[in-house]
Design a protein around this motif. Structure first.
Motif, PDB file in Angstrom:
ATOM      1  N   THR A  74       0.825  -1.218   0.000  1.00  0.00           N
ATOM      2  CA  THR A  74       0.000   0.000   0.000  1.00  0.00           C
ATOM      3  C   THR A  74       0.852   1.258   0.000  1.00  0.00           C
ATOM      4  N   TYR A  75       1.872   1.289   0.829  1.00  0.00           N
ATOM      5  CA  TYR A  75       2.677   2.505   0.966  1.00  0.00           C
ATOM      6  C   TYR A  75       3.715   2.645  -0.137  1.00  0.00           C
ATOM      7  N   MET A  76       3.964   1.580  -0.891  1.00  0.00           N
ATOM      8  CA  MET A  76       4.940   1.657  -1.974  1.00  0.00           C
ATOM      9  C   MET A  76       4.342   2.191  -3.264  1.00  0.00           C
ATOM     10  N   LEU A  77       3.052   1.955  -3.482  1.00  0.00           N
ATOM     11  CA  LEU A  77       2.436   2.268  -4.768  1.00  0.00           C
ATOM     12  C   LEU A  77       2.619   3.719  -5.205  1.00  0.00           C
ATOM     13  N   PRO A  78       2.502   4.721  -4.315  1.00  0.00           N
ATOM     14  CA  PRO A  78       2.686   6.097  -4.779  1.00  0.00           C
ATOM     15  C   PRO A  78       4.079   6.390  -5.324  1.00  0.00           C
ATOM     16  N   TYR A  79       5.051   5.534  -5.007  1.00  0.00           N
ATOM     17  CA  TYR A  79       6.427   5.768  -5.443  1.00  0.00           C
ATOM     18  C   TYR A  79       6.791   4.955  -6.682  1.00  0.00           C
ATOM     19  N   LEU A  80       5.851   4.188  -7.192  1.00  0.00           N
ATOM     20  CA  LEU A  80       6.075   3.403  -8.407  1.00  0.00           C
ATOM     21  C   LEU A  80       5.493   4.147  -9.604  1.00  0.00           C
ATOM     22  N   THR A  81       5.877   5.382  -9.756  1.00  0.00           N
ATOM     23  CA  THR A  81       5.321   6.244 -10.800  1.00  0.00           C
ATOM     24  C   THR A  81       5.758   5.753 -12.177  1.00  0.00           C
ATOM     25  N   THR A  85      12.081   4.870  -0.552  1.00  0.00           N
ATOM     26  CA  THR A  85      13.433   4.630  -1.043  1.00  0.00           C
ATOM     27  C   THR A  85      13.456   3.520  -2.091  1.00  0.00           C
ATOM     28  N   ILE A  86      12.824   2.403  -1.777  1.00  0.00           N
ATOM     29  CA  ILE A  86      12.876   1.270  -2.714  1.00  0.00           C
ATOM     30  C   ILE A  86      11.954   1.473  -3.904  1.00  0.00           C
ATOM     31  N   GLY A  87      10.824   2.158  -3.722  1.00  0.00           N
ATOM     32  CA  GLY A  87       9.887   2.364  -4.820  1.00  0.00           C
ATOM     33  C   GLY A  87      10.526   3.030  -6.036  1.00  0.00           C
ATOM     34  N   PRO A  88      11.162   4.187  -5.883  1.00  0.00           N
ATOM     35  CA  PRO A  88      11.810   4.814  -7.037  1.00  0.00           C
ATOM     36  C   PRO A  88      12.919   3.958  -7.663  1.00  0.00           C
ATOM     37  N   ALA A  89      13.647   3.183  -6.830  1.00  0.00           N
ATOM     38  CA  ALA A  89      14.693   2.323  -7.364  1.00  0.00           C
ATOM     39  C   ALA A  89      14.103   1.227  -8.251  1.00  0.00           C
ATOM     40  N   ILE A  90      12.991   0.652  -7.795  1.00  0.00           N
ATOM     41  CA  ILE A  90      12.301  -0.362  -8.598  1.00  0.00           C
ATOM     42  C   ILE A  90      11.809   0.246  -9.905  1.00  0.00           C
ATOM     43  N   PRO A 140      23.732 -13.614 -14.720  1.00  0.00           N
ATOM     44  CA  PRO A 140      24.559 -12.932 -15.720  1.00  0.00           C
ATOM     45  C   PRO A 140      24.272 -11.441 -15.863  1.00  0.00           C
ATOM     46  N   ASP A 141      23.003 -11.060 -15.828  1.00  0.00           N
ATOM     47  CA  ASP A 141      22.637  -9.637 -15.904  1.00  0.00           C
ATOM     48  C   ASP A 141      22.066  -9.193 -14.565  1.00  0.00           C
ATOM     49  N   GLY A 142      22.789  -9.553 -13.488  1.00  0.00           N
ATOM     50  CA  GLY A 142      22.337  -9.220 -12.147  1.00  0.00           C
ATOM     51  C   GLY A 142      23.033  -7.987 -11.607  1.00  0.00           C
ATOM     52  N   HIS A 143      22.319  -7.223 -10.806  1.00  0.00           N
ATOM     53  CA  HIS A 143      22.830  -5.978 -10.230  1.00  0.00           C
ATOM     54  C   HIS A 143      22.432  -5.936  -8.756  1.00  0.00           C
ATOM     55  N   HIS A 144      23.323  -5.449  -7.916  1.00  0.00           N
ATOM     56  CA  HIS A 144      23.064  -5.371  -6.480  1.00  0.00           C
ATOM     57  C   HIS A 144      23.079  -3.914  -6.049  1.00  0.00           C
ATOM     58  N   ALA A 145      22.075  -3.520  -5.267  1.00  0.00           N
ATOM     59  CA  ALA A 145      22.010  -2.164  -4.725  1.00  0.00           C
ATOM     60  C   ALA A 145      21.782  -2.237  -3.227  1.00  0.00           C
ATOM     61  N   VAL A 146      22.559  -1.481  -2.473  1.00  0.00           N
ATOM     62  CA  VAL A 146      22.389  -1.375  -1.027  1.00  0.00           C
ATOM     63  C   VAL A 146      21.742  -0.026  -0.742  1.00  0.00           C
ATOM     64  N   LEU A 147      20.566  -0.069  -0.114  1.00  0.00           N
ATOM     65  CA  LEU A 147      19.797   1.147   0.141  1.00  0.00           C
ATOM     66  C   LEU A 147      19.566   1.325   1.632  1.00  0.00           C
ATOM     67  N   PRO A 196      17.162  -9.578 -16.852  1.00  0.00           N
ATOM     68  CA  PRO A 196      17.847  -8.529 -16.092  1.00  0.00           C
ATOM     69  C   PRO A 196      17.256  -8.433 -14.685  1.00  0.00           C
ATOM     70  N   THR A 197      18.106  -8.417 -13.679  1.00  0.00           N
ATOM     71  CA  THR A 197      17.649  -8.536 -12.297  1.00  0.00           C
ATOM     72  C   THR A 197      18.365  -7.540 -11.398  1.00  0.00           C
ATOM     73  N   LEU A 198      17.581  -6.833 -10.581  1.00  0.00           N
ATOM     74  CA  LEU A 198      18.115  -5.954  -9.546  1.00  0.00           C
ATOM     75  C   LEU A 198      17.797  -6.567  -8.193  1.00  0.00           C
ATOM     76  N   VAL A 199      18.832  -6.809  -7.382  1.00  0.00           N
ATOM     77  CA  VAL A 199      18.659  -7.355  -6.042  1.00  0.00           C
ATOM     78  C   VAL A 199      19.022  -6.261  -5.043  1.00  0.00           C
ATOM     79  N   VAL A 200      18.067  -5.912  -4.202  1.00  0.00           N
ATOM     80  CA  VAL A 200      18.248  -4.839  -3.224  1.00  0.00           C
ATOM     81  C   VAL A 200      18.454  -5.436  -1.838  1.00  0.00           C
ATOM     82  N   SER A 201      19.343  -4.827  -1.072  1.00  0.00           N
ATOM     83  CA  SER A 201      19.458  -5.162   0.344  1.00  0.00           C
ATOM     84  C   SER A 201      19.515  -3.883   1.156  1.00  0.00           C
ATOM     85  N   SER A 202      19.085  -3.973   2.398  1.00  0.00           N
ATOM     86  CA  SER A 202      19.132  -2.839   3.321  1.00  0.00           C
ATOM     87  C   SER A 202      20.534  -2.700   3.901  1.00  0.00           C
TER      88      SER A 202
END
Length: 258
Positions: free
Chosen positions: A37-44, A246-251, A228-235, A203-209
């Protein structure tokens, strides 16, 4: 909520919102579609499809469970998106998203939050975890099932489990305790499936806190490295969670980059 019928006849309830390329959001253990619910406004810029996994919320269930049925549920929702979609999965939902992608589901991009895989040298959950969870629920011990899952699958110590028990999520945790065996089955032996992930072309983005457990952070990094097309982001975040703003815009940025 709208409903789509999965291959085995189970009704899957979902909520649709927004405008743009489709993104399906998969909750992890203990959760239903409302976790987003709280993520949807950030998935513009995206059309979101949030659904209740089988056995939860307004979705149906079936007497016999199999991971393949959950993959078919996801595919049924993707078909509602037009036949292909990006997918976000959190925790065990991330593992389900990966299993679906490796099984050939029509997924264009993957975004994941901390799949709870174990790396070599780390303690594994008990091999009979799913059976034990089912047995506890059958005996009416839903709280014990939730505590067992938190200890074995989530790696929480006793103080952490007690904090969860005294927090706002406990009522829902007990209500969905019958689905914890599903999440355990999805994770299999909980080992990182590096060889299988190496064949994944999505293509895959893996996020960790930046404030999560060390083993979850290591798992996220290793998962991204195995693809092979994996990316890691620490947020910035807390244990096993990154705030929606934070995670919504990254997604959204990763999905729309495709």
């Amino acid at each position: 909520m709208r409903k789509v019928v999965s291959r085995d006849g189970t009704a899957v309830a979902y909520a649709k919102a927004g405008d743009g390329p489709p993104l399906v959001l998969l909750p992890g253990a203990f959760r239903d579609h409302t976790v987003f619910t709280y993520m949807l406004p950030y998935l513009t810029g995206l059309t979101t499809y949030c659904y209740d996994r089988r056995g939860r919320g307004r979705s149906g269930d079936a007497p016999d469970y199999a991971v393949e049925r959950e993959i078919e549920d996801l595919v049924a929702v993707i078909e509602e998106c037009g036949g292909e979609a990006a997918v976000f999965g959190g925790s065990t939902g991330a593992v389900l998203a990966l299993e679906a992608a490796m099984a050939g589901a029509p997924i264009s991009r993957l975004t994941l939050l901390e799949p709870p895989y174990r790396l070599p040298g780390e303690q594994l959950p008990d091999a009979d975890l799913a059976t034990r969870l089912t047995g506890l629920v059958a005996r009416g011990r839903r709280g014990d099932a939730a505590a067992l899952f938190l200890a074995q699958a989530a790696g929480l110590d006793q103080p952490g489990i007690e904090a969860w028990r005294n927090g706002p999520m406990w009522e829902q945790s007990e209500a969905f305790a019958h689905t914890l065996a599903y999440d355990a089955a999805i994770c299999g032996d909980f080992r990182l499936p590096a060889e299988r992930l190496a064949r994944l072309s999505v293509p895959t983005l893996v996020v960790s806190s930046d404030s999560t457990s060390a083993w979850l952070a290591a798992s996220a990094a290793a998962t991204a490295a195995a693809i092979p097309d994996g990316h890691h982001a620490v947020l910035p975040g807390v244990w096993h969670r990154v705030p929606a703003e934070t995670i919504g815009p990254a997604i959204a940025a990763f999905v729309l980059a495709g």
